[in-house]
Design a protein around this motif. Structure first.
Motif, PDB file in Angstrom:
ATOM      1  N   LEU A 162      -6.670   4.495  -0.799  1.00  0.00           N
ATOM      2  CA  LEU A 162      -5.985   4.947  -2.026  1.00  0.00           C
ATOM      3  C   LEU A 162      -6.944   5.932  -2.847  1.00  0.00           C
ATOM      4  O   LEU A 162      -6.551   7.106  -3.353  1.00  0.00           O
ATOM      5  CB  LEU A 162      -5.137   4.222  -2.712  1.00  0.00           C
TER       6      LEU A 162
ATOM      7  N   VAL B 110      -4.212   2.718 -10.739  1.00  0.00           N
ATOM      8  CA  VAL B 110      -4.524   1.408 -10.139  1.00  0.00           C
ATOM      9  C   VAL B 110      -5.846   0.884 -10.135  1.00  0.00           C
ATOM     10  O   VAL B 110      -6.927   1.827  -9.943  1.00  0.00           O
ATOM     11  CB  VAL B 110      -4.226   1.681  -8.431  1.00  0.00           C
TER      12      VAL B 110
ATOM     13  N   LEU C 188       2.512   1.765  -3.543  1.00  0.00           N
ATOM     14  CA  LEU C 188       1.634   2.190  -4.468  1.00  0.00           C
ATOM     15  C   LEU C 188       1.156   3.470  -4.113  1.00  0.00           C
ATOM     16  O   LEU C 188       1.144   4.514  -5.096  1.00  0.00           O
ATOM     17  CB  LEU C 188       0.032   1.337  -4.318  1.00  0.00           C
TER      18      LEU C 188
ATOM     19  N   ARG D 191       1.068  -1.111   0.064  1.00  0.00           N
ATOM     20  CA  ARG D 191       0.364   0.059   0.116  1.00  0.00           C
ATOM     21  C   ARG D 191       0.888   1.496   0.004  1.00  0.00           C
ATOM     22  O   ARG D 191       0.801   2.166  -0.692  1.00  0.00           O
ATOM     23  CB  ARG D 191      -0.962  -0.059   1.188  1.00  0.00           C
TER      24      ARG D 191
ATOM     25  N   THR E 203      -5.271  -1.751  -1.021  1.00  0.00           N
ATOM     26  CA  THR E 203      -5.461  -0.611  -1.622  1.00  0.00           C
ATOM     27  C   THR E 203      -6.483   0.375  -0.898  1.00  0.00           C
ATOM     28  O   THR E 203      -6.844   1.558  -1.218  1.00  0.00           O
ATOM     29  CB  THR E 203      -6.019  -0.605  -2.969  1.00  0.00           C
TER      30      THR E 203
ATOM     31  N   VAL F  85     -10.763  -2.690  -5.888  1.00  0.00           N
ATOM     32  CA  VAL F  85      -9.698  -1.998  -5.376  1.00  0.00           C
ATOM     33  C   VAL F  85     -10.097  -0.416  -5.262  1.00  0.00           C
ATOM     34  O   VAL F  85      -9.283   0.088  -4.418  1.00  0.00           O
ATOM     35  CB  VAL F  85      -8.553  -1.844  -6.484  1.00  0.00           C
TER      36      VAL F  85
ATOM     37  N   VAL G  59      -7.661   5.387  -9.107  1.00  0.00           N
ATOM     38  CA  VAL G  59      -8.011   4.272  -8.237  1.00  0.00           C
ATOM     39  C   VAL G  59      -9.234   3.918  -8.441  1.00  0.00           C
ATOM     40  O   VAL G  59     -10.223   4.618  -7.903  1.00  0.00           O
ATOM     41  CB  VAL G  59      -7.520   4.619  -6.878  1.00  0.00           C
TER      42      VAL G  59
END
Length: 457
Positions: free
Chosen positions: A430, A412, A400, A397, A427, A417, A439
Protein backbone atom coordinates in the motif's frame (compact mmCIF):
# COMPACT_ATOMS: atom_id res chain seq x y z
CA UNK A 1 14.82 78.09 36.58
CA UNK A 2 16.92 77.39 33.45
CA UNK A 3 15.30 74.97 30.98
CA UNK A 4 17.99 72.32 31.54
CA UNK A 5 17.54 72.40 35.30
CA UNK A 6 13.77 72.44 34.89
CA UNK A 7 13.83 69.29 32.76
CA UNK A 8 16.02 67.50 35.31
CA UNK A 9 13.62 68.31 38.11
CA UNK A 10 10.65 66.83 36.32
CA UNK A 11 9.74 63.25 37.10
CA UNK A 12 10.31 61.08 34.08
CA UNK A 13 7.03 59.35 33.09
CA UNK A 14 6.78 55.59 33.40
CA UNK A 15 7.24 53.84 30.04
CA UNK A 16 3.99 52.67 28.45
CA UNK A 17 3.48 48.89 28.46
CA UNK A 18 4.37 47.06 25.27
CA UNK A 19 1.28 46.56 23.14
CA UNK A 20 0.76 43.38 21.12
CA UNK A 21 -2.37 43.87 18.99
CA UNK A 22 -3.28 40.21 19.45
CA UNK A 23 -4.06 40.82 23.12
CA UNK A 24 -7.37 42.52 23.81
CA UNK A 25 -6.73 43.05 27.51
CA UNK A 26 -10.28 44.13 28.24
CA UNK A 27 -11.59 40.90 26.73
CA UNK A 28 -8.97 38.87 28.61
CA UNK A 29 -10.07 40.50 31.87
CA UNK A 30 -13.73 39.90 31.01
CA UNK A 31 -13.12 36.18 30.48
CA UNK A 32 -11.08 35.85 33.68
CA UNK A 33 -13.76 37.59 35.73
CA UNK A 34 -16.45 35.45 34.09
CA UNK A 35 -14.53 32.28 34.89
CA UNK A 36 -14.19 33.34 38.54
CA UNK A 37 -17.90 34.13 38.74
CA UNK A 38 -18.86 30.72 37.29
CA UNK A 39 -16.57 28.98 39.77
CA UNK A 40 -18.11 30.99 42.62
CA UNK A 41 -21.64 30.01 41.56
CA UNK A 42 -20.85 26.32 41.34
CA UNK A 43 -18.80 26.15 44.53
CA UNK A 44 -21.54 27.95 46.46
CA UNK A 45 -23.95 25.09 45.80
CA UNK A 46 -21.62 22.74 47.69
CA UNK A 47 -21.16 24.94 50.79
CA UNK A 48 -23.38 25.69 53.75
CA UNK A 49 -24.13 29.44 53.81
CA UNK A 50 -25.14 30.30 57.34
CA UNK A 51 -28.51 28.71 57.96
CA UNK A 52 -28.90 27.87 54.26
CA UNK A 53 -27.92 24.22 53.62
CA UNK A 54 -25.94 23.07 50.63
CA UNK A 55 -28.01 22.72 47.43
CA UNK A 56 -25.72 20.19 45.69
CA UNK A 57 -26.96 21.48 42.35
CA UNK A 58 -23.53 20.85 40.78
CA UNK A 59 -22.37 17.51 42.11
CA UNK A 60 -18.83 17.50 40.73
CA UNK A 61 -17.02 20.74 40.07
CA UNK A 62 -13.46 21.66 39.12
CA UNK A 63 -12.44 25.22 39.88
CA UNK A 64 -9.99 26.91 37.52
CA UNK A 65 -9.25 29.74 39.97
CA UNK A 66 -5.56 30.60 39.67
CA UNK A 67 -5.24 28.94 36.26
CA UNK A 68 -7.54 31.43 34.56
CA UNK A 69 -5.32 34.35 33.63
CA UNK A 70 -2.78 32.32 31.66
CA UNK A 71 -5.50 30.37 29.87
CA UNK A 72 -7.40 33.49 28.82
CA UNK A 73 -4.16 34.99 27.50
CA UNK A 74 -3.49 31.80 25.53
CA UNK A 75 -7.01 31.94 24.10
CA UNK A 76 -6.16 35.28 22.48
CA UNK A 77 -3.55 33.53 20.35
CA UNK A 78 -5.66 30.56 19.19
CA UNK A 79 -7.65 32.32 16.52
CA UNK A 80 -7.44 30.45 13.23
CA UNK A 81 -10.12 28.31 11.66
CA UNK A 82 -7.95 25.18 11.65
CA UNK A 83 -6.38 25.49 15.08
CA UNK A 84 -7.18 22.51 17.31
CA UNK A 85 -7.12 22.24 21.10
CA UNK A 86 -6.80 19.24 23.38
CA UNK A 87 -7.89 20.32 26.85
CA UNK A 88 -8.81 18.86 30.24
CA UNK A 89 -11.22 19.37 33.11
CA UNK A 90 -9.65 22.61 34.42
CA UNK A 91 -9.71 24.34 31.04
CA UNK A 92 -12.98 26.28 31.12
CA UNK A 93 -11.27 29.72 31.08
CA UNK A 94 -9.62 28.79 27.80
CA UNK A 95 -12.94 27.66 26.35
CA UNK A 96 -14.60 30.90 27.41
CA UNK A 97 -11.79 32.75 25.63
CA UNK A 98 -12.45 30.66 22.52
CA UNK A 99 -16.14 31.52 22.49
CA UNK A 100 -17.93 29.03 24.75
CA UNK A 101 -21.25 30.72 25.68
CA UNK A 102 -21.74 31.11 29.41
CA UNK A 103 -25.20 29.52 29.34
CA UNK A 104 -23.56 26.41 27.84
CA UNK A 105 -20.82 26.59 30.46
CA UNK A 106 -23.52 26.52 33.16
CA UNK A 107 -26.13 24.38 31.40
CA UNK A 108 -24.09 21.21 31.27
CA UNK A 109 -23.06 21.13 34.96
CA UNK A 110 -26.71 21.86 35.82
CA UNK A 111 -27.76 18.77 33.84
CA UNK A 112 -29.71 20.71 31.22
CA UNK A 113 -30.26 19.73 27.60
CA UNK A 114 -28.27 21.30 24.78
CA UNK A 115 -24.72 22.53 24.82
CA UNK A 116 -21.65 20.39 24.46
CA UNK A 117 -22.77 17.36 26.48
CA UNK A 118 -26.57 17.61 26.55
CA UNK A 119 -26.27 17.65 30.32
CA UNK A 120 -24.81 14.14 30.53
CA UNK A 121 -21.28 14.77 31.74
CA UNK A 122 -19.56 16.87 34.36
CA UNK A 123 -19.78 20.42 33.16
CA UNK A 124 -16.13 21.11 32.60
CA UNK A 125 -15.55 18.13 30.27
CA UNK A 126 -16.24 20.01 27.07
CA UNK A 127 -15.89 20.05 23.33
CA UNK A 128 -16.49 22.76 20.77
CA UNK A 129 -16.71 22.02 17.04
CA UNK A 130 -14.95 24.77 15.14
CA UNK A 131 -17.48 25.60 12.47
CA UNK A 132 -16.24 29.19 12.35
CA UNK A 133 -13.10 29.06 14.45
CA UNK A 134 -10.76 26.82 16.46
CA UNK A 135 -11.93 23.33 17.34
CA UNK A 136 -11.80 22.04 20.91
CA UNK A 137 -11.48 18.27 20.60
CA UNK A 138 -13.84 16.11 22.68
CA UNK A 139 -12.46 15.92 26.20
CA UNK A 140 -12.33 13.03 28.62
CA UNK A 141 -12.01 12.85 32.36
CA UNK A 142 -8.95 10.61 32.36
CA UNK A 143 -5.65 12.41 32.87
CA UNK A 144 -3.38 12.70 29.84
CA UNK A 145 -5.95 11.72 27.22
CA UNK A 146 -5.82 15.18 25.60
CA UNK A 147 -2.30 14.92 24.24
CA UNK A 148 -2.34 12.28 21.50
CA UNK A 149 -5.52 13.57 19.80
CA UNK A 150 -3.87 17.01 19.67
CA UNK A 151 -0.81 15.41 18.06
CA UNK A 152 -3.11 13.74 15.53
CA UNK A 153 -4.66 17.11 14.75
CA UNK A 154 -1.18 18.53 14.21
CA UNK A 155 -0.43 15.72 11.76
CA UNK A 156 -3.66 16.43 9.90
CA UNK A 157 -2.67 20.10 9.55
CA UNK A 158 0.45 19.07 7.64
CA UNK A 159 -1.53 16.57 5.56
CA UNK A 160 -4.15 19.12 4.54
CA UNK A 161 -1.49 21.71 3.78
CA UNK A 162 1.08 19.57 1.99
CA UNK A 163 -0.84 16.65 0.47
CA UNK A 164 -4.30 18.09 -0.16
CA UNK A 165 -2.76 21.50 -1.05
CA UNK A 166 -5.30 23.34 1.06
CA UNK A 167 -3.59 26.64 1.86
CA UNK A 168 -6.25 27.48 4.46
CA UNK A 169 -4.46 25.10 6.83
CA UNK A 170 -1.10 26.88 6.56
CA UNK A 171 -0.07 28.29 9.93
CA UNK A 172 -2.57 26.20 11.84
CA UNK A 173 -1.45 24.72 15.15
CA UNK A 174 -2.54 22.14 17.69
CA UNK A 175 -2.43 23.05 21.37
CA UNK A 176 -2.47 20.56 24.24
CA UNK A 177 -3.21 21.95 27.67
CA UNK A 178 -2.43 19.98 30.84
CA UNK A 179 -1.40 20.21 34.45
CA UNK A 180 2.03 19.14 35.67
CA UNK A 181 0.69 15.80 36.92
CA UNK A 182 -0.29 14.87 33.37
CA UNK A 183 3.36 14.84 32.25
CA UNK A 184 3.69 11.48 34.00
CA UNK A 185 1.15 9.85 31.67
CA UNK A 186 1.70 7.69 28.61
CA UNK A 187 -0.37 10.13 26.57
CA UNK A 188 2.02 13.01 27.20
CA UNK A 189 5.12 11.03 26.27
CA UNK A 190 3.49 9.46 23.22
CA UNK A 191 2.46 12.87 21.92
CA UNK A 192 5.87 14.36 22.72
CA UNK A 193 7.57 11.60 20.74
CA UNK A 194 5.28 12.20 17.78
CA UNK A 195 5.63 15.97 17.88
CA UNK A 196 9.42 16.02 18.14
CA UNK A 197 10.22 13.21 15.69
CA UNK A 198 7.79 14.52 13.06
CA UNK A 199 8.37 18.24 13.76
CA UNK A 200 4.65 18.81 14.22
CA UNK A 201 3.02 22.24 14.61
CA UNK A 202 2.09 21.56 18.23
CA UNK A 203 2.26 23.56 21.46
CA UNK A 204 2.32 21.86 24.85
CA UNK A 205 1.04 24.25 27.53
CA UNK A 206 1.81 22.89 30.99
CA UNK A 207 0.27 24.83 33.87
CA UNK A 208 1.98 23.79 37.07
CA UNK A 209 0.14 24.32 40.35
CA UNK A 210 2.52 22.01 42.22
CA UNK A 211 -0.10 19.34 42.93
CA UNK A 212 -1.60 16.31 41.29
CA UNK A 213 -4.74 16.19 43.47
CA UNK A 214 -2.87 15.70 46.77
CA UNK A 215 0.51 14.52 45.46
CA UNK A 216 3.21 17.13 44.94
CA UNK A 217 4.86 17.76 41.61
CA UNK A 218 8.14 16.11 42.56
CA UNK A 219 6.31 12.79 42.26
CA UNK A 220 5.16 13.61 38.71
CA UNK A 221 8.55 14.45 37.19
CA UNK A 222 12.08 14.53 38.65
CA UNK A 223 12.77 17.89 40.22
CA UNK A 224 9.21 19.00 39.60
CA UNK A 225 9.85 20.94 36.37
CA UNK A 226 9.20 19.25 33.04
CA UNK A 227 10.74 22.13 31.06
CA UNK A 228 14.09 21.64 32.80
CA UNK A 229 13.98 17.90 32.20
CA UNK A 230 13.29 18.29 28.48
CA UNK A 231 16.20 20.65 27.80
CA UNK A 232 18.04 17.92 25.88
CA UNK A 233 15.24 17.56 23.30
CA UNK A 234 16.83 19.16 20.25
CA UNK A 235 13.59 19.67 18.32
CA UNK A 236 11.54 21.25 21.11
CA UNK A 237 11.35 24.99 21.73
CA UNK A 238 11.14 25.50 25.52
CA UNK A 239 10.01 28.39 27.66
CA UNK A 240 9.50 28.51 31.44
CA UNK A 241 8.03 31.24 33.61
CA UNK A 242 5.63 32.64 36.18
CA UNK A 243 2.03 32.19 35.10
CA UNK A 244 0.89 34.75 37.69
CA UNK A 245 2.64 37.57 35.81
CA UNK A 246 0.30 38.61 32.96
CA UNK A 247 2.90 40.47 30.92
CA UNK A 248 5.49 37.70 31.20
CA UNK A 249 2.91 34.99 30.47
CA UNK A 250 1.74 36.86 27.37
CA UNK A 251 5.29 37.27 26.10
CA UNK A 252 6.21 33.61 26.60
CA UNK A 253 2.99 32.27 25.10
CA UNK A 254 3.26 34.58 22.09
CA UNK A 255 6.87 33.52 21.53
CA UNK A 256 5.92 29.83 21.58
CA UNK A 257 2.84 30.23 19.36
CA UNK A 258 4.85 32.27 16.85
CA UNK A 259 7.53 29.57 16.80
CA UNK A 260 5.02 26.82 16.08
CA UNK A 261 3.08 28.81 13.48
CA UNK A 262 6.31 29.56 11.64
CA UNK A 263 6.76 25.86 10.88
CA UNK A 264 9.87 25.54 13.03
CA UNK A 265 8.49 22.59 15.03
CA UNK A 266 6.83 21.98 18.39
CA UNK A 267 7.14 24.06 21.53
CA UNK A 268 6.47 23.58 25.24
CA UNK A 269 5.78 26.35 27.72
CA UNK A 270 5.74 25.63 31.47
CA UNK A 271 4.03 28.25 33.64
CA UNK A 272 3.71 28.05 37.39
CA UNK A 273 0.28 28.92 38.81
CA UNK A 274 -1.42 28.62 42.22
CA UNK A 275 -4.28 26.27 42.99
CA UNK A 276 -6.67 28.55 44.86
CA UNK A 277 -9.20 25.88 45.73
CA UNK A 278 -9.44 22.20 46.51
CA UNK A 279 -8.85 19.84 43.61
CA UNK A 280 -12.58 19.36 42.99
CA UNK A 281 -15.95 19.75 44.67
CA UNK A 282 -15.73 16.64 46.89
CA UNK A 283 -12.09 17.29 47.81
CA UNK A 284 -10.86 19.09 50.94
CA UNK A 285 -7.28 20.24 50.51
CA UNK A 286 -6.92 21.01 54.21
CA UNK A 287 -6.43 17.31 54.75
CA UNK A 288 -3.12 17.28 52.88
CA UNK A 289 -1.93 20.93 52.79
CA UNK A 290 -0.84 23.16 55.62
CA UNK A 291 -2.45 26.52 56.29
CA UNK A 292 0.85 28.16 55.33
CA UNK A 293 0.86 26.41 51.94
CA UNK A 294 -2.72 27.47 51.22
CA UNK A 295 -1.98 31.05 52.29
CA UNK A 296 1.14 31.17 50.10
CA UNK A 297 -0.91 30.18 47.07
CA UNK A 298 -3.58 32.78 47.91
CA UNK A 299 -0.88 35.44 47.97
CA UNK A 300 0.09 34.49 44.40
CA UNK A 301 -3.43 34.97 42.97
CA UNK A 302 -2.90 36.24 39.39
CA UNK A 303 -6.16 38.24 39.28
CA UNK A 304 -4.89 41.17 41.41
CA UNK A 305 -1.75 41.19 39.28
CA UNK A 306 -3.88 41.29 36.13
CA UNK A 307 -5.77 44.26 37.55
CA UNK A 308 -2.53 46.01 38.46
CA UNK A 309 -1.22 45.35 34.94
CA UNK A 310 -4.31 46.89 33.33
CA UNK A 311 -5.19 49.75 35.70
CA UNK A 312 -4.34 52.48 34.84
CA UNK A 313 -2.08 51.49 31.92
CA UNK A 314 -4.88 50.04 29.77
CA UNK A 315 -8.06 51.17 31.53
CA UNK A 316 -9.21 53.44 34.32
CA UNK A 317 -10.51 52.38 37.74
CA UNK A 318 -14.00 53.32 36.57
CA UNK A 319 -13.74 51.10 33.47
CA UNK A 320 -12.54 48.17 35.58
CA UNK A 321 -15.52 48.60 37.93
CA UNK A 322 -17.86 48.84 34.95
CA UNK A 323 -16.35 45.63 33.56
CA UNK A 324 -16.99 43.80 36.84
CA UNK A 325 -20.61 44.97 36.79
CA UNK A 326 -20.98 43.88 33.15
CA UNK A 327 -19.68 40.39 33.97
CA UNK A 328 -22.05 40.10 36.94
CA UNK A 329 -25.05 40.98 34.74
CA UNK A 330 -23.98 38.58 32.00
CA UNK A 331 -23.44 35.70 34.42
CA UNK A 332 -26.86 36.28 36.02
CA UNK A 333 -28.48 36.23 32.58
CA UNK A 334 -26.58 33.08 31.58
CA UNK A 335 -27.64 31.31 34.77
CA UNK A 336 -31.28 32.22 34.16
CA UNK A 337 -31.05 30.98 30.56
CA UNK A 338 -29.32 27.75 31.61
CA UNK A 339 -31.91 26.98 34.27
CA UNK A 340 -34.69 27.57 31.74
CA UNK A 341 -33.42 24.75 29.55
CA UNK A 342 -35.23 21.40 29.72
CA UNK A 343 -33.68 18.27 31.11
CA UNK A 344 -32.19 15.84 28.54
CA UNK A 345 -34.58 13.61 26.62
CA UNK A 346 -34.12 10.00 27.83
CA UNK A 347 -35.00 8.77 24.32
CA UNK A 348 -31.74 10.25 23.03
CA UNK A 349 -29.45 8.63 25.58
CA UNK A 350 -28.11 6.06 23.10
CA UNK A 351 -27.44 8.53 20.29
CA UNK A 352 -23.97 8.31 18.76
CA UNK A 353 -23.07 5.05 20.52
CA UNK A 354 -23.05 3.49 17.04
CA UNK A 355 -23.09 4.99 13.55
CA UNK A 356 -26.59 6.03 12.63
CA UNK A 357 -28.56 7.85 9.99
CA UNK A 358 -28.24 11.62 10.41
CA UNK A 359 -31.22 13.67 11.43
CA UNK A 360 -32.36 16.74 9.54
CA UNK A 361 -29.94 19.56 10.19
CA UNK A 362 -27.12 17.33 11.45
CA UNK A 363 -23.65 18.16 10.16
CA UNK A 364 -22.00 14.81 9.52
CA UNK A 365 -18.87 13.50 7.88
CA UNK A 366 -17.69 9.95 7.26
CA UNK A 367 -14.06 9.45 6.42
CA UNK A 368 -13.75 13.21 6.08
CA UNK A 369 -16.45 13.31 3.38
CA UNK A 370 -19.86 14.88 3.63
CA UNK A 371 -22.97 12.86 2.82
CA UNK A 372 -23.14 14.53 -0.61
CA UNK A 373 -19.50 13.65 -1.38
CA UNK A 374 -20.09 10.04 -0.37
CA UNK A 375 -23.16 9.77 -2.58
CA UNK A 376 -21.04 10.78 -5.58
CA UNK A 377 -18.76 7.75 -5.13
CA UNK A 378 -19.46 4.48 -6.89
CA UNK A 379 -20.17 1.40 -4.84
CA UNK A 380 -22.79 -0.34 -2.78
CA UNK A 381 -23.26 -1.37 0.83
CA UNK A 382 -25.03 -4.60 -0.18
CA UNK A 383 -22.86 -7.70 -0.09
CA UNK A 384 -22.74 -9.77 -3.28
CA UNK A 385 -24.14 -13.28 -3.05
CA UNK A 386 -21.37 -14.62 -5.28
CA UNK A 387 -17.79 -13.62 -5.67
CA UNK A 388 -14.17 -14.56 -5.28
CA UNK A 389 -13.19 -16.34 -2.07
CA UNK A 390 -10.44 -14.38 -0.31
CA UNK A 391 -8.34 -14.76 2.78
CA UNK A 392 -9.44 -12.26 5.40
CA UNK A 393 -6.11 -10.40 5.23
CA UNK A 394 -6.45 -10.05 1.45
CA UNK A 395 -9.98 -8.71 1.81
CA UNK A 396 -8.81 -6.08 4.30
CA UNK A 397 -5.94 -5.06 2.00
CA UNK A 398 -8.28 -4.68 -0.99
CA UNK A 399 -10.74 -2.65 1.07
CA UNK A 400 -8.01 -0.31 2.29
CA UNK A 401 -6.71 0.07 -1.25
CA UNK A 402 -10.18 0.88 -2.52
CA UNK A 403 -10.75 3.52 0.16
CA UNK A 404 -7.33 5.06 -0.43
CA UNK A 405 -8.06 5.23 -4.14
CA UNK A 406 -11.44 6.97 -3.95
CA UNK A 407 -10.94 9.18 -0.89
CA UNK A 408 -7.84 11.39 -0.69
CA UNK A 409 -8.58 12.06 3.01
CA UNK A 410 -7.99 8.43 4.00
CA UNK A 411 -4.61 7.59 5.55
CA UNK A 412 -3.25 4.37 7.02
CA UNK A 413 -0.77 4.55 9.87
CA UNK A 414 0.64 2.38 12.62
CA UNK A 415 3.68 0.42 13.73
CA UNK A 416 5.19 -1.50 10.77
CA UNK A 417 2.31 -0.80 8.36
CA UNK A 418 4.50 1.14 5.90
CA UNK A 419 7.57 -0.40 4.28
CA UNK A 420 7.08 -3.81 5.86
CA UNK A 421 3.36 -3.87 5.13
CA UNK A 422 2.29 -4.86 8.61
CA UNK A 423 3.42 -7.64 10.94
CA UNK A 424 1.07 -10.00 9.09
CA UNK A 425 1.53 -8.23 5.73
CA UNK A 426 -2.06 -6.96 5.69
CA UNK A 427 -0.93 -3.56 4.32
CA UNK A 428 1.75 -4.98 2.03
CA UNK A 429 2.26 -2.85 -1.08
CA UNK A 430 0.00 0.00 0.00
CA UNK A 431 2.81 2.44 0.76
CA UNK A 432 4.48 1.76 -2.57
CA UNK A 433 1.18 2.34 -4.38
CA UNK A 434 -0.14 5.37 -2.47
CA UNK A 435 3.02 6.95 -1.06
CA UNK A 436 4.60 7.41 2.35
CA UNK A 437 2.49 10.51 3.07
CA UNK A 438 -0.65 8.38 3.16
CA UNK A 439 0.60 5.00 4.42
CA UNK A 440 3.22 5.50 7.09
CA UNK A 441 4.88 4.03 10.15
CA UNK A 442 4.64 5.37 13.70
CA UNK A 443 6.51 4.86 16.93
CA UNK A 444 5.72 1.73 18.93
CA UNK A 445 3.02 3.36 21.02
CA UNK A 446 -0.47 1.94 20.88
CA UNK A 447 -1.84 4.88 22.88
CA UNK A 448 -0.20 7.24 20.43
CA UNK A 449 -1.65 5.43 17.41
CA UNK A 450 -5.19 5.19 18.78
CA UNK A 451 -5.16 8.67 20.31
CA UNK A 452 -3.81 10.34 17.17
CA UNK A 453 -6.56 8.72 15.15
CA UNK A 454 -9.14 10.73 17.14
CA UNK A 455 -7.36 13.96 16.36
CA UNK A 456 -7.24 13.54 12.57
CA UNK A 457 -9.76 15.68 10.75
Amino acid sequence: MPPAAQSKSRRRPEPAPAVDPRFDWRLIAYNVLASRALDDLEEATNRNRGSVPREHVVLYQFSARGHDVGQCILGSLIDRAHDGVGAYYRSRPLLLALGLPMDDALGSPLGRAGGFSDGRDIGVVCNMPGWNGPTVLPMSGDVGSQYTPAAGWAQSILYHRDQLKDTAWAGGIAVALGGEASVATNGFWSALTMATTLSLPMLFYIEDNGLGISVKGEMQTPGGNIATNLASFGNLFLRDGDGCDPARSAALLAECVDHVRSGAGPALVHLTVPRLSSHSGPDNQKGYRTEAEIAADSARDPLPRLRAHLVPAFMSEARWSALEAEVARDVDAALEAARARPIPNPADVKRFVYAEEPRAGDVTAFGGLTVREREMLDGTDVAAAEGEVLRFADAVRRTLASELAVNPKVVVFGEDVGKKGGVHLVTEGLQKRFGAARVFDTSLSEEGIVGARWGWR
